[in-house]
Motif scaffolding. Structure first.
Motif, PDB file in Angstrom:
ATOM      1  N   VAL A 170     -29.221  25.676 -26.269  1.00 13.77           N
ATOM      2  CA  VAL A 170     -28.930  25.967 -27.673  1.00 13.77           C
ATOM      3  C   VAL A 170     -28.078  27.229 -27.709  1.00 13.77           C
ATOM      4  O   VAL A 170     -28.501  28.281 -27.243  1.00 13.77           O
ATOM      5  CB  VAL A 170     -30.225  26.176 -28.483  1.00 13.77           C
ATOM      6  N   VAL A 171     -26.874  27.087 -28.205  1.00 16.34           N
ATOM      7  CA  VAL A 171     -25.985  28.237 -28.319  1.00 16.34           C
ATOM      8  C   VAL A 171     -25.489  28.277 -29.756  1.00 16.34           C
ATOM      9  O   VAL A 171     -24.854  27.325 -30.218  1.00 16.34           O
ATOM     10  CB  VAL A 171     -24.799  28.137 -27.352  1.00 16.34           C
ATOM     11  N   GLY A 172     -25.779  29.372 -30.428  1.00 16.30           N
ATOM     12  CA  GLY A 172     -25.381  29.465 -31.835  1.00 16.30           C
ATOM     13  C   GLY A 172     -26.000  28.312 -32.597  1.00 16.30           C
ATOM     14  O   GLY A 172     -27.210  28.074 -32.515  1.00 16.30           O
TER      15      GLY A 172
ATOM     16  N   ALA B 101     -35.898  30.447 -25.671  1.00 15.39           N
ATOM     17  CA  ALA B 101     -35.586  31.243 -24.479  1.00 15.39           C
ATOM     18  C   ALA B 101     -34.154  31.767 -24.494  1.00 15.39           C
ATOM     19  O   ALA B 101     -33.812  32.668 -23.738  1.00 15.39           O
ATOM     20  CB  ALA B 101     -35.812  30.399 -23.228  1.00 15.39           C
ATOM     21  N   ARG B 102     -33.307  31.157 -25.338  1.00 13.54           N
ATOM     22  CA  ARG B 102     -31.878  31.490 -25.356  1.00 13.54           C
ATOM     23  C   ARG B 102     -31.245  31.298 -23.978  1.00 13.54           C
ATOM     24  O   ARG B 102     -30.323  32.001 -23.590  1.00 13.54           O
ATOM     25  CB  ARG B 102     -31.660  32.917 -25.866  1.00 13.54           C
ATOM     26  N   ARG B 103     -31.774  30.355 -23.257  1.00 15.79           N
ATOM     27  CA  ARG B 103     -31.233  29.992 -21.940  1.00 15.79           C
ATOM     28  C   ARG B 103     -31.386  28.480 -21.813  1.00 15.79           C
ATOM     29  O   ARG B 103     -32.234  27.875 -22.476  1.00 15.79           O
ATOM     30  CB  ARG B 103     -32.045  30.652 -20.814  1.00 15.79           C
TER      31      ARG B 103
ATOM     32  N   ASP C 149     -17.111  29.305 -32.595  1.00 15.92           N
ATOM     33  CA  ASP C 149     -17.841  29.592 -31.362  1.00 15.92           C
ATOM     34  C   ASP C 149     -18.098  31.094 -31.208  1.00 15.92           C
ATOM     35  O   ASP C 149     -18.259  31.601 -30.102  1.00 15.92           O
ATOM     36  CB  ASP C 149     -17.095  29.022 -30.149  1.00 15.92           C
ATOM     37  N   ALA C 150     -18.158  31.773 -32.347  1.00 13.55           N
ATOM     38  CA  ALA C 150     -18.326  33.233 -32.303  1.00 13.55           C
ATOM     39  C   ALA C 150     -19.612  33.642 -31.600  1.00 13.55           C
ATOM     40  O   ALA C 150     -19.613  34.556 -30.769  1.00 13.55           O
ATOM     41  CB  ALA C 150     -18.293  33.800 -33.719  1.00 13.55           C
ATOM     42  N   VAL C 151     -20.711  32.940 -31.917  1.00 12.52           N
ATOM     43  CA  VAL C 151     -22.002  33.362 -31.355  1.00 12.52           C
ATOM     44  C   VAL C 151     -21.991  33.261 -29.831  1.00 12.52           C
ATOM     45  O   VAL C 151     -22.391  34.188 -29.128  1.00 12.52           O
ATOM     46  CB  VAL C 151     -23.163  32.534 -31.947  1.00 12.52           C
ATOM     47  N   GLU C 152     -21.513  32.119 -29.307  1.00 17.42           N
ATOM     48  CA  GLU C 152     -21.531  32.008 -27.850  1.00 17.42           C
ATOM     49  C   GLU C 152     -20.614  33.032 -27.204  1.00 17.42           C
ATOM     50  O   GLU C 152     -20.853  33.468 -26.086  1.00 17.42           O
ATOM     51  CB  GLU C 152     -21.211  30.575 -27.400  1.00 17.42           C
ATOM     52  N   ARG C 153     -19.561  33.417 -27.918  1.00 21.62           N
ATOM     53  CA  ARG C 153     -18.661  34.423 -27.345  1.00 21.62           C
ATOM     54  C   ARG C 153     -19.315  35.796 -27.310  1.00 21.62           C
ATOM     55  O   ARG C 153     -19.339  36.453 -26.271  1.00 21.62           O
ATOM     56  CB  ARG C 153     -17.374  34.500 -28.164  1.00 21.62           C
ATOM     57  N   VAL C 154     -19.838  36.221 -28.445  1.00 24.32           N
ATOM     58  CA  VAL C 154     -20.341  37.594 -28.481  1.00 24.32           C
ATOM     59  C   VAL C 154     -21.657  37.735 -27.726  1.00 24.32           C
ATOM     60  O   VAL C 154     -22.044  38.843 -27.362  1.00 24.32           O
ATOM     61  CB  VAL C 154     -20.497  38.126 -29.929  1.00 24.32           C
ATOM     62  N   THR C 155     -22.335  36.620 -27.466  1.00 24.36           N
ATOM     63  CA  THR C 155     -23.568  36.718 -26.676  1.00 24.36           C
ATOM     64  C   THR C 155     -23.312  36.389 -25.207  1.00 24.36           C
ATOM     65  O   THR C 155     -24.251  36.272 -24.421  1.00 24.36           O
ATOM     66  CB  THR C 155     -24.652  35.761 -27.225  1.00 24.36           C
ATOM     67  N   GLY C 156     -22.052  36.247 -24.854  1.00 28.00           N
ATOM     68  CA  GLY C 156     -21.729  36.029 -23.439  1.00 28.00           C
ATOM     69  C   GLY C 156     -22.190  34.685 -22.917  1.00 28.00           C
ATOM     70  O   GLY C 156     -22.430  34.524 -21.724  1.00 28.00           O
ATOM     71  N   ARG C 157     -22.312  33.701 -23.784  1.00 27.09           N
ATOM     72  CA  ARG C 157     -22.849  32.419 -23.339  1.00 27.09           C
ATOM     73  C   ARG C 157     -21.797  31.318 -23.321  1.00 27.09           C
ATOM     74  O   ARG C 157     -22.134  30.131 -23.258  1.00 27.09           O
ATOM     75  CB  ARG C 157     -24.042  32.037 -24.219  1.00 27.09           C
TER      76      ARG C 157
ATOM     77  N   GLN D  60     -19.475  28.815 -21.721  1.00 31.52           N
ATOM     78  CA  GLN D  60     -19.538  28.200 -20.400  1.00 31.52           C
ATOM     79  C   GLN D  60     -18.117  28.017 -19.873  1.00 31.52           C
ATOM     80  O   GLN D  60     -17.493  26.994 -20.130  1.00 31.52           O
ATOM     81  CB  GLN D  60     -20.233  26.843 -20.505  1.00 31.52           C
ATOM     82  N   TYR D  61     -17.649  28.993 -19.156  1.00 28.86           N
ATOM     83  CA  TYR D  61     -16.347  28.869 -18.524  1.00 28.86           C
ATOM     84  C   TYR D  61     -16.469  27.994 -17.272  1.00 28.86           C
ATOM     85  O   TYR D  61     -17.563  27.851 -16.715  1.00 28.86           O
ATOM     86  CB  TYR D  61     -15.816  30.251 -18.128  1.00 28.86           C
ATOM     87  N   THR D  62     -15.361  27.459 -16.840  1.00 29.84           N
ATOM     88  CA  THR D  62     -15.365  26.675 -15.602  1.00 29.84           C
ATOM     89  C   THR D  62     -15.936  27.511 -14.457  1.00 29.84           C
ATOM     90  O   THR D  62     -16.637  27.004 -13.585  1.00 29.84           O
ATOM     91  CB  THR D  62     -13.935  26.209 -15.266  1.00 29.84           C
ATOM     92  N   LEU D  63     -15.650  28.801 -14.495  1.00 26.91           N
ATOM     93  CA  LEU D  63     -16.135  29.698 -13.446  1.00 26.91           C
ATOM     94  C   LEU D  63     -17.658  29.682 -13.339  1.00 26.91           C
ATOM     95  O   LEU D  63     -18.216  29.846 -12.250  1.00 26.91           O
ATOM     96  CB  LEU D  63     -15.650  31.120 -13.747  1.00 26.91           C
ATOM     97  N   ASN D  64     -18.340  29.513 -14.461  1.00 25.39           N
ATOM     98  CA  ASN D  64     -19.809  29.525 -14.457  1.00 25.39           C
ATOM     99  C   ASN D  64     -20.418  28.230 -13.947  1.00 25.39           C
ATOM    100  O   ASN D  64     -21.600  28.189 -13.641  1.00 25.39           O
ATOM    101  CB  ASN D  64     -20.350  29.712 -15.885  1.00 25.39           C
ATOM    102  N   LEU D  65     -19.619  27.190 -13.913  1.00 22.90           N
ATOM    103  CA  LEU D  65     -20.187  25.868 -13.638  1.00 22.90           C
ATOM    104  C   LEU D  65     -20.610  25.741 -12.176  1.00 22.90           C
ATOM    105  O   LEU D  65     -19.881  26.125 -11.265  1.00 22.90           O
ATOM    106  CB  LEU D  65     -19.122  24.809 -13.973  1.00 22.90           C
ATOM    107  N   GLU D  66     -21.811  25.233 -11.982  1.00 20.39           N
ATOM    108  CA  GLU D  66     -22.311  24.995 -10.621  1.00 20.39           C
ATOM    109  C   GLU D  66     -22.630  23.514 -10.490  1.00 20.39           C
ATOM    110  O   GLU D  66     -23.276  22.947 -11.353  1.00 20.39           O
ATOM    111  CB  GLU D  66     -23.602  25.799 -10.391  1.00 20.39           C
ATOM    112  N   LEU D  67     -22.194  22.892  -9.426  1.00 15.29           N
ATOM    113  CA  LEU D  67     -22.559  21.501  -9.171  1.00 15.29           C
ATOM    114  C   LEU D  67     -23.400  21.467  -7.903  1.00 15.29           C
ATOM    115  O   LEU D  67     -23.215  22.296  -7.007  1.00 15.29           O
ATOM    116  CB  LEU D  67     -21.307  20.639  -8.977  1.00 15.29           C
ATOM    117  N   PRO D  68     -24.322  20.506  -7.833  1.00 12.32           N
ATOM    118  CA  PRO D  68     -25.148  20.426  -6.630  1.00 12.32           C
ATOM    119  C   PRO D  68     -24.267  20.208  -5.392  1.00 12.32           C
ATOM    120  O   PRO D  68     -23.362  19.371  -5.412  1.00 12.32           O
ATOM    121  CB  PRO D  68     -26.026  19.192  -6.876  1.00 12.32           C
TER     122      PRO D  68
END
Lengths: 748, 748
Positions: A194-196, A256-258, B11-19, B21-29
Motif C-alpha cells: 500500500v503506497v499512498g 506496516a507501510r511495507r 504519486d506524491a506520497v510514494e515520492r516523498v516517503t521514498g517508496r 519502486q525504481y528498476t534499481l530497487n527490483l529484486e528477482l529470485p
C-alpha cells in the motif's frame, strides 16, 4: 490452423526448467513476513484481543486485530463473493477453528511466529454445530441471523408424490460425502503493498477482478486505486476463487507501510477452503420395466461458517444429480447450511461430484434390486437433445450414446468378471454418467494489439494455473488472426491493464474468453483488411488474412505482411477489443434463461478388484470420456480429463478432511491422502469426443470428474453386491459395508 | 474541471516517503549482478578478446563477448534508433573509450569485478579524432564507411550571398559548446530475463516500444516475445531514449539463464550518452537600421562514435538558431559528424540550446556594435503568426510580445545598471528568446477501461520520470470522462499490455498522449451515453456526463452513476482505444508537411554580477516565460520551467564533460559541476502563459531551456562589454575574454 493442434504448452520451457515465477518466488524490497493467528475455538465470543506485547517485540512492524477495523468510515471489514459476511479478522466472535483473529508483519518468520505467541486472546465458548442436518434443528446454535439455512435451492417438476404413488417400486437411501480439499501444489499466497492511495496485490487468485472489487470495497477505494497482479498459479481447482488472503495482506501492508507476503503452510491451506461435505437423501419411484417416474433429492451442504459461493454450488450440485434422466416428477431441495467449520467454496465441478456419485450409486443399487442391467436402465431414461434440463433450459448436442459405447468397450463391460486366484478378491465393473452446467451468463472481455511487426499481443485476465489457458487462448487467437502460434502473446492478468473477466473457473475460459478474444481479433482484422484493401487496391471483402499476410482472394502472390501494413498506417499498432457473454437458450416452459449455455457431459467406466479381507480397492481399468464440441488442443484435453480421473479416484477412495469437534484432525499430506502415481490404474484411457460439425468450443476442465467418483463406486458395489454410501470408499467402510450386507435393505 | 487545477502529483506520497519502486530497487529470485568491461582505447582494432579465465571463476554464470554474437542467424548484433550501427558488444574494433567490449554476470559485485579483470583484451590502436571539424579533414581517421559526415541538414532560403552584398554590415563569429550530460539522479539500469522464447526487461527507458523493437531485432524474435516493463524513472531528460543497457542485459540473461541486473555507476553513466559538443559558425548581414537581411549558420555537431539520433538532433538544433527571426536570405548547414567520443543523443530541447545560445549571443554582439537596443533589434526582426518557419511550415499562436514584456519587467530592463560598491564587480542584463519544434509527426495510442464502479483505468506507454506525466494525463482523462481525479488510474508502461507510444520525450506527452487518451475516453463516453440514454429514456445526445454520473440535459436530478450503468450492462467494463498522430500544417511554398505541429517558444531574462577579478558570475535575477496553450497543471508547468532554468544555468555557467584524448577527465559529480540550490538566483520567477481561447495543450518540458543559457550569456556580455564564445562561462573563460577584449573584433 492453430486450433486442433497438439502444440506444447507455450510456457513449457519455464515449467520444466523450474523457472516459473510464482507469487511465492516474488521478493520486494523491504518486504515483510506475514503470519496469522487463528482461532482455537469452533464458536466463541471474542472477549479480548490484546496485541500490545506483540507490537512491542523488536522486528514487528505491524499487528492487526479487529481494533484496526473499527473505523467504519475507513473500512468495511467484510468480504464474500455473494454475501459479504466474512470478516477480514474476527470481530465479535469466531465461527470456526482456524479463523483469522489477528495477523502480524515482521522482519522474519521467527519474529512473526514469536509475535503471534504474544497476542493475548480470550474466548468465551459458544455451542457449536458441525453437521448440516443438526444445524437445522431448532435448538442448534445459529451462526448468522436467525437460521443456519443460508439458502434453499428448489426444483419442482410434475407431482412427485403422485409419481411415487404411480411407481411400482420406491427406493430410498442416504449418501454422505466428507469435505475434501483441492490441494494445489502451491498453497495460497498473496503479497500486499500500500503506497499512498494505491493498493497493489500480487496474488495467486483465479478471480483477479473479483478480488479487486472486494479489496476496494473493504478499503473504500475506487477500483482504479486497487491493482491485482496474478503471476502463474501452481494449481487452483476452484480453491483460489474470490478473496482469501488478499484483504489481510493489504491490511498488514497498509499498517506496516511495507510490502508484506502472506504464504500459507499446508495445514493453514487445508483450513482456508474446501469442498463442502454433504448429506444427500434420495427417493426414487420406478416402474418394473425400469422407467423412472419420480425422484426426490434432499441435499444438505455443510457450507461452513460463511456463505462464500454456497448457494451457487448448492444449486449446481443439487440439479446435477438429477440431470441425466428423463423423470417426469421431480422435487429437488438443496440446502446451504452454516456450520462451525471452515468455509467451503467452489471445487472443480462444484457440487456435482457429490450428487452425481449419490445418484449413480443409487441407480445401480436399484438396478441390482430389479435385476436390470445398469446400462440398460440408464439408456432407457437418458435425456436426449431437445429435452428440458431439470434446472431449466433445453438440452442439445448430447453425445451420451457414443461415449457410453466407447466406455463400456474400454472395460469389456459385457465380458464375464474373471475369477480371482484369491477367493477373498472380487472383481467388479461400474459405469456412471454426468451432466453439469457452465456458469451462465458470465462475462469475459479481451483486448488485443497487432504490433508493428505483425505479431499479436492479447490482453486477458484469464489466469494460467497450469491448466494451459495461455496455450489454448494463443491457439484461438493465432487461428483467428491468421498467425503462427509464436507470433501471439497471451498476457498475464493485471487489473490495471487487462480487461474484465469474471473468473477463471467453471470450465469457462476456453469457451468464453476464447470467444471474447475472437471478437477483439475481429476488430483488428477489419482494420487490417481495410488497410490491405487500400494497399492492394481491392475491396476489403476480397482480402484474405492468413499466415501473417493479407492477400487478394484467388491471387495469393498479391499480398502484403501485417507488419508492413501496421508500419505504413503510422498508427503504431492496431487495437481491438471484444466482450463476450455466454447466454443460455430460454426454458420452453418458463421462458426464463436456461441454466447453461453448454452442457458438459461425461461417461466413466471402471473395473476394480476388492479384497474382502482387507477392504482395499484396486482400480484395474479406468476409462473416462467427455464431449468437447470443437477441440483446441487434443493433448491438453486428454490431460485435463486424466486430471479429473486422478481427482475422482482420490475423492472416491482416499480423500477426506476429518474434523474432530471442528478441529482438523489430518492437517498434513501424510494423513490427508492424495492419490499418487502408484494409485493410478494400470489401464487408463480417455476419450475426448469432438463433433466436427459443431464450431462451438466447450471447456473441459471439470467435465468428467463427477462421473469418475461414481464409476468407481459402482464398480465396488458390483464387486461386493452392496453399495457403500459414504465417501471415500476406504478399506474400513468397505469392510463395514460387507458386514452390514447381511441385513436387508431395499436400496442395496 | 480537472484541467487547469494545481493538483499535487498523483504519486506524491510514494515520492516523498521514498517508496517509489525504481528498476534499481527490483529484486528477482536468482538475480545476478552484471558488469561491463569497457574499452580503454578511443579507436583500435580488437585483436583478441579472451574470456576463458573469467568464465572459469567460481560464481561467474556468464561472460559475453563478440564471440557470442557470431551466429548471425540467431543474432543481429546492432542497434540504434535511426541507423543500426552500434554493436551490442564491440566486434572488430572499438570506437571510443568506454565502449562495451565484454560483460559478465556473477553472483555478486566483487566476483563480477574480479571476472572483468580476468578478461584479456588486445587492442591494436588506430588513429583517433575528437573534434568534429578535424574529423572532416581528408586525412582524418574514418569511423564508419567512407566519411565521418553521417548526415548534413540544409536550409536554403533566398540568396544568402546576395543578402550579404546588400547588407550594410556583416558580422562573423564562431561559438563552441562542450558535451554535457543529463545527469538524472538515477543512472541507467536494466534487468534482463530470458525464459524459453520470452525476453523480459525491466528498464529505466523513455522509449519502451523502441527498445522492444530493437531487442526483438537483435534476438530475431517477434515483438510479441519481448516485453519491456518500465517502472518510474528517476529522471530522463532524453538520456534514456532508445536502447542503452537493454541489449546487453538481455544477452547476459540469455547466456546465464538467470535474471541479470545491469546498473551503471555515475562514471559509466557519464560515458553512456551526452549532449553533443558543437562548433557553430555564424555570418549575419544587417542594415544599419537593424533589419536582418542574410544569415548563414554552419554547425558541426560531434555525435561521437555512433549515429544514435544524430541527424534528428542536428536538424532541430540547426534550424532553432535561426527560427525566431524574419531573415529573407538564409543558409543553414548542420553536420552530423562521427568522432571517437561516446555517442551523443537527445537532450532536453535537442540541439537547440547550443544554437540558440550562439545566435542570441551573436545578435547581442551585433547590437552592441551598432549601438542598438538588443530588445529593439529582436522586436524588429521577430517572426509573427503566419510567417514561414525557417525549417518549413507556418508559424502560429506566437506570444513573444507578452512574454518579452513580462520578462523585461522582471529584471527592470530599462532601469540603469546600479554601480557596485566593489569596483571590480560589474552588473549586466540580458534577454534571449527561442523557438523550437516538436517531433512531428509522431504516434501515441491509448486504451481505457471504465471499471464496474465507474472509475477509469487508462492504459498508456507514457513513461513517468518525475516530470508528472501520470498526473497531467490523469487530469486530462478525468476531465474528458467527467470524473474526479482519484477515480482515474494511469498505467505504467508494459509493452505486453499498454498500447504503442513513440517516445516520452520531445515535450510531446501532454499534447500527443493527452490527445490519444481523449480519443480513447471518447469511445467509452459514447457507450456510456448510449447505455444512459436507454436507462433514462432520452436520446444519447441529451445525456450529459459529469462527476461520474450520466444525467439528462437540463434535468440533473434524472441521472445514473457510471458504475451502475457498467454493472447493468453486464459487459464487465467498457473498453475504448484511441490513436493520435500530431501533424503539421503544410509549408505554403513546398507543400510538404511543416516541421512541427506546435511552436514551443520562450523568453528568458537575466541580471548578473560578474567579478572581473575572479571571473565568477553570480545570477541575481532570472525570469523565464513560456507559452503553453491551455495549461493542465499550473504547478507542474511552473516547476518544469524552473527545471529548465536550473538546467540552463548549469549549462551556461558550469557544466562540461572534459575529454582528454578521448578519455573523460571528470567522470564524477565532484568534477562535473551540477548547479546546486546555492547556485540558483535569489530572485527567480517564471511565467506560464495561457491562451484561454486556445483549447490546444502544449507540452512544456523543454520549452524554455534554450533561452536560459542565452540570457545568462547576454547578461554576462552586457556586464563585460565582450562576448564569451565558448560554453560554459567559467571564471577562466570570463577572465580570458576580459583579457582579450583589448583586441579589436567587429563582432564583440
Amino acid at each position: 490452423m492453430a486450433i486442433g493442434q497438439r502444440v506444447p504448452m507455450v510456457d513449457a520451457v519455464e515449467r520444466v526448467t523450474g523457472r516459473v515465477q510464482y507469487t511465492l518466488n516474488l521478493e520486494l524490497p523491504g518486504m515483510l513476513v506475514g503470519r496469522i493467528l487463528r482461532s482455537t475455538q469452533p464458536h466463541a465470543r471474542l472477549a479480548r484481543v490484546d496485541a500490545r506485547a506483540a507490537e512491542r517485540l523488536p522486528g514487528v512492524l505491524a499487528v492487526v486485530t479487529r481494533d484496526d477495523l473499527r473505523d467504519r468510515e475507513r473500512f468495511d471489514p467484510f468480504f464474500g463473493p455473494l454475501v459479504r459476511d466474512q470478516p477480514v479478522l474476527a470481530l465479535d466472535q469466531v465461527r470456526y477453528v482456524g479463523e483469522a483473529v489477528a495477523a502480524v508483519a515482521a522482519v522474519d518468520e521467527a519474529t512473526a511466529e514469536q509475535a503471534l505467541e504474544l497476542i493475548e486472546v480470550e474466548y468465551e465458548p459458544l455451542p457449536a454445530v458441525f453437521d448440516p442436518e443438526a444445524a437445522l434443528a431448532p435448538e442448534a446454535p445459529v451462526l448468522h441471523g436467525e437460521s443456519n439455512v443460508m439458502d434453499r435451492y428448489q426444483v419442482r417438476r410434475g407431482d412427485v408424490e403422485q409419481g411415487f404413488r404411480e411407481a411400482d417400486l420406491v427406493f430410498e437411501a442416504e449418501y454422505r460425502t466428507p469435505p475434501v480439499q483441492h490441494v494445489p501444489l502451491e498453497p495460497h499466497v498473496s503479497i500486499g503493498q500500500v503506497v499512498g492511495d494505491r493498493i497493489t496485490l500480487w496474488s495467486a487468485t483465479q478471480t483477479p477482478h473479483n478480488v479487486r472489487a472486494q479489496v476496494a470495497a473493504i478499503f473504500r477505494r475506487p477500483l482504479s486505486q486497487v491493482r491485482i497482479i496474478v503471476p502463474t498459479l501452481g494449481g487452483g481447482y476452484g480453491s483460489k476463487c474470490y478473496p482469501k488472503l488478499e484483504p489481510l495482506a493489504a491490511l498488514l501492508a497498509w499498517k506496516a507501510r511495507r510490502p508484506v507476503k502472506l504464504a500459507l503452510s499446508r495445514a493453514e491451506d487445508l483450513l482456508t477452503t474446501n469442498r463442502s461435505g454433504s448429506i444427500i437423501r434420495l427417493k426414487t419411484g420406478i416402474l418394473r420395466d425400469g422407467t423412472l417416474v419420480a425422484h426426490r433429492a434432499t441435499c444438505y451442504f455443510s457450507k461452513g461458517a460463511y456463505t462464500e459461493t454456497g448457494p451457487r454450488v448448492v444449486a449446481s450440485g443439487t440439479r446435477a444429480g438429477a440431470a441425466c434422466y428423463r423423470t417426469p416428477n421431480v422435487q429437488l431441495d438443496g440446502y446451504t447450511v452454516f456450520t462451525n467449520l471452515p468455509p467451503s467454496g467452489p471445487f472443480r465441478a462444484p457440487g456435482a461430484a457429490q450428487t452425481v456419485w449419490a445418484m449413480e450409486s443409487h441407480l445401480d443399487a436399484i438396478a441390482r434390486q430389479l435385476g436390470l442391467d445398469p446400462l440398460a436402465l440408464r439408456r432407457k431414461n437418458l435425456v436426449r437433445d431437445g429435452d428440458r434440463y431439470v434446472g431449466g433450459g433445453v438440452l442439445e448436442a448430447l453425445h451420451f450414446d457414443p461415449l457410453l459405447e466407447r466406455a463400456t468397450r474400454a472395460i469389456d463391460w459385457d465380458a464375464p468378471r474373471p475369477e480371482s486366484a484369491q477367493p477373498s478378491v472380487r472383481r467388479g465393473k461400474g459405469v456412471a454418467i454426468s451432466l453439469k452446467t457452465l456458469l451462465t451468463p458470465s462475462i469475459s472481455t479481451a483486448a488485443c494489439k497487432l504490433n508493428e511487426d505483425g505479431s499479436l499481443s492479447v490482453l486477458t485476465s484469464s489466469v494460467e494455473m497450469g491448466q494451459g489457458a495461455k496455450t489454448v487462448l494463443a491457439q484461438i487467437a493465432a487461428e483467428a488472426m491468421g498467425l503462427p502460434l509464436d507470433q501471439v502473446l497471451i498476457s498475464e492478468p493485471d487489473t490495471d491493464t487487462t480487461p474484465y473477466d469474471q473468473t477463471t473457473s467453471s470450465t469457462r475460459t476456453t469457451s468464453c474468453m476464447g470467444a471474447a478474444i475472437r471478437l477483439a481479433v475481429g476488430e483488428v482484422q477489419r482494420q487490417v483488411a481495410e488497410l490491405a484493401a487500400a494497399e492492394l487496391e481491392v475491396a476489403p471483402e476480397d482480402v484474405v488474412l492468413a499466415d501473417g499476410r493479407a492477400s487478394v482472394r484467388g491471387v495469393p502472390e498479391r499480398s502484403t505482411g501485417y507488419g508492413e501494413l501496421v508500419r505504413k498506417s503510422r498508427r503504431g499498432n492496431l487495437l481491438g477489443h471484444g466482450t463476450f457473454v455466454n447466454r443460455a437458450k430460454p426454458d420452453p416452459v418458463t421462458g426464463e434463461p436456461g441454466a447453461s449455455s453448454e452442457w458438459h457431459h461425461a461417461v466413466s467406466a471402471a473395473e476394480v478388484e476388492v479384497d474382502t479381507d482387507t477392504g482395499k480397492v484396486r482400480v484395474l481399468r479406468f476409462h473416462s470420456g467427455v464431449f468437447v464440441g470443437r477441440m483446441v488442443n487434443p493433448t491438453q484435453c486428454e490431460l485435463q480429463t486424466e486430471g479429473s480421473v486422478t481427482f475422482g479416484l482420490g475423492q472416491g477412495l482416499q480423500e477426506e478432511l476429518v474434523f474432530d469437534d471442528g478441529r482438523l484432525a489430518n492437517p498434513n499430506l501424510g494423513d490427508y491422502l492424495l492419490p499418487s502415481f502408484k494409485d493410478l490404474p494400470p489401464e487408463l484411457s480417455v476419450q475426448v469426443l469432438e463433433d466436427a460439425g459443431l464450431n462451438e468450443i466447450h471447456g473441459i476442465g471439470e467435465t468428467s470428474l463427477p462421473s469418475v467418483v461414481a464409476a468407481v463406486g459402482n464398480a465396488v458395489a458390483d464387486a461386493l453386491g452392496v453399495t457403500v454410501r459414504e465417501l471415500p470408499l476406504t478399506p474400513e467402510r468397505v469392510l463395514r459395508a460387507i458386514q452390514e450386507a447381511g441385513q436387508d435393505d431395499p436400496a442395496r
